[in-house]
Enzyme design. Structure first.
Site, PDB file in Angstrom:
ATOM      1  N   HIS A 108      26.920  34.027  -6.627  1.00  0.00           N
ATOM      2  CA  HIS A 108      25.903  34.258  -7.333  1.00  0.00           C
ATOM      3  C   HIS A 108      24.666  34.537  -6.457  1.00  0.00           C
ATOM      4  CE1 HIS A 108      28.383  32.063 -10.711  1.00  0.00           C
ATOM      5  NE2 HIS A 108      28.384  31.168  -9.968  1.00  0.00           N
TER       6      HIS A 108
HETATM    7  C1  BDR Z   1      23.551  29.788 -10.470  1.00  0.00           C
HETATM    8  O1  BDR Z   1      24.396  28.695 -10.443  1.00  0.00           O
HETATM    9  C2  BDR Z   1      24.181  27.346  -9.313  1.00  0.00           C
HETATM   10  O2  BDR Z   1      25.382  26.336 -10.284  1.00  0.00           O
HETATM   11  C3  BDR Z   1      24.475  28.784  -8.849  1.00  0.00           C
HETATM   12  O3  BDR Z   1      23.825  27.998  -7.508  1.00  0.00           O
HETATM   13  C4  BDR Z   1      24.201  29.444  -9.003  1.00  0.00           C
HETATM   14  O4  BDR Z   1      22.501  30.135  -8.567  1.00  0.00           O
HETATM   15  C5  BDR Z   1      24.612  30.069 -11.337  1.00  0.00           C
HETATM   16  O5  BDR Z   1      24.852  30.504 -13.098  1.00  0.00           O
END
Ligand code: BDR
Ligand code: CA
Length: 314
Positions: free
Chosen positions: A244
């Site tokens: 992400h």
């Molecule tokens: C986001 O939530 C976290 O678990 C990850 O680092 C990312 O920023 C994804 O939903």
């Protein structure tokens, strides 16, 4: 002559946050990291602050300034994601105790002062976790809002809807009040939602390319992904894990890898059922003015080439 963009990375590492930090530190001709500010999110604040420093040390950059910020959302109890990231937040590789210091100043004060002291429109805020630190800075010091050049954030979803609840993405869900402040701030926001990040998947050849770098950072990244991907592979039956947060940094370096729409995005802060939902007017069915560029697609091969090349420089 290169004129790197000045950024503050606000983060809750997190394996994918680690990838984002490495991508930024490996790209000095494009990006100058003024500081890394940590927030409670994937794991509690003492761990995200520790993890940020571990990642800087793996990257050979113990000189980077790391500031600890808010240890809980503006108005709600903290929700964490050890089920995704492991108990340390960086499960996978062996973790050492960092020796580089945590800065004495609070992250929110650092953000406010940095924005106040810089020429207007020169600093980009890159947020990779819940928006608590930025929401607090904007709430406590509204004069700095106009000084922000741009906000690029990982959070939200439209077509993919939610990952922490059926309706909400984790970063927005954890602190919807802070997200609401940011989305109503009037600054330019570029959003990397799950719709994009779920296309940036760590396939076996992509992880191998990181491992083949043979460096401390490359090996640590490959080992983090080895751990991190099991969650999404089991949940979605996907080829690998969505990386992400590095989408935020990749966008600053190569915006042409991403495509999206200028639309209105509002944050749900009251409904118990859909709390933290990003109500994104992708189809333009309201008259609400656009307040964000909401991305929808990524050239995943180009993204992983960039990530691997830049991590390879560390
Ligand atoms: C986001 O939530 C976290 O678990 C990850 O680092 C990312 O920023 C994804 O939903
Ligand atoms: Ca994150």
């Amino acid at each position: 002559m290169s004129n790197p963009r000045k950024i503050i990375i606000d983060t809750d590492p997190g394996q994918d946050d680690a990838a984002a930090i490495m991508l930024a530190l490996g790209s000095p001709e494009d990006i100058e990291v003024l500081g890394i500010t940590t927030v409670a999110g994937n794991v509690p604040l003492p761990l995200t602050s520790r993890n940020a420093r571990i990642v800087c040390e793996w990257s050979g950059r113990p000189d980077v300034k790391v500031f600890a910020g808010c240890d809980r959302p503006l108005t709600r109890p903290l929700v964490t994601a050890e089920h995704v990231h492991g108990n340390t937040g960086l499960d996978g590789p062996e973790l050492h105790e960092p020796t580089m210091p945590l800065q004495p100043e609070n992250a929110v004060d650092f953000i406010i002062e940095t924005l106040r002291n810089a020429p207007p429109n020169t600093i980009t805020l890159c947020t990779l976790g819940p928006l608590t630190n930025i929401g607090k800075a904007f709430r406590d010091a509204p004069d700095v809002i106009d000084r922000v050049q741009k906000i690029v954030l990982m959070g939200g979803a439209y077509f993919e809807v939610g990952n922490i609840t059926p309706a909400a993405e984790f970063n927005i869900y954890v602190d919807p009040e802070a997200a609401d402040i940011v989305f109503k701030s009037g600054r330019k926001i570029t959003v990397m939602p799950l719709d994009v990040t779920h296309k940036a998947l760590t396939t076996a050849p992509r992880i191998q390319a990181l491992r083949d770098l043979g460096t401390t950072a490359g090996t640590a990244m490959a080992e983090m992904v080895d751990f991190f991907e099991r969650f999404d592979v089991e949940k979605y039956g996907s080829a690998g894990a969505p990386l992400h947060d590095p989408c935020v940094i990749a966008y600053l370096i190569k915006p042409e890898l991403f495509s999206g729409r200028d639309i209105n995005v509002m944050i749900e802060t009251t409904s118990e059922l859909t709390l933290g939902m990003t109500v994104a007017d992708w189809w333009g069915v309201t008259d609400r003015p656009a307040n964000a560029t909401f991305m929808g697609d990524v050239d995943a091969d180009g993204f992983f080439q960039l990530l691997t090349e830049r991590i390879g420089r560390l």
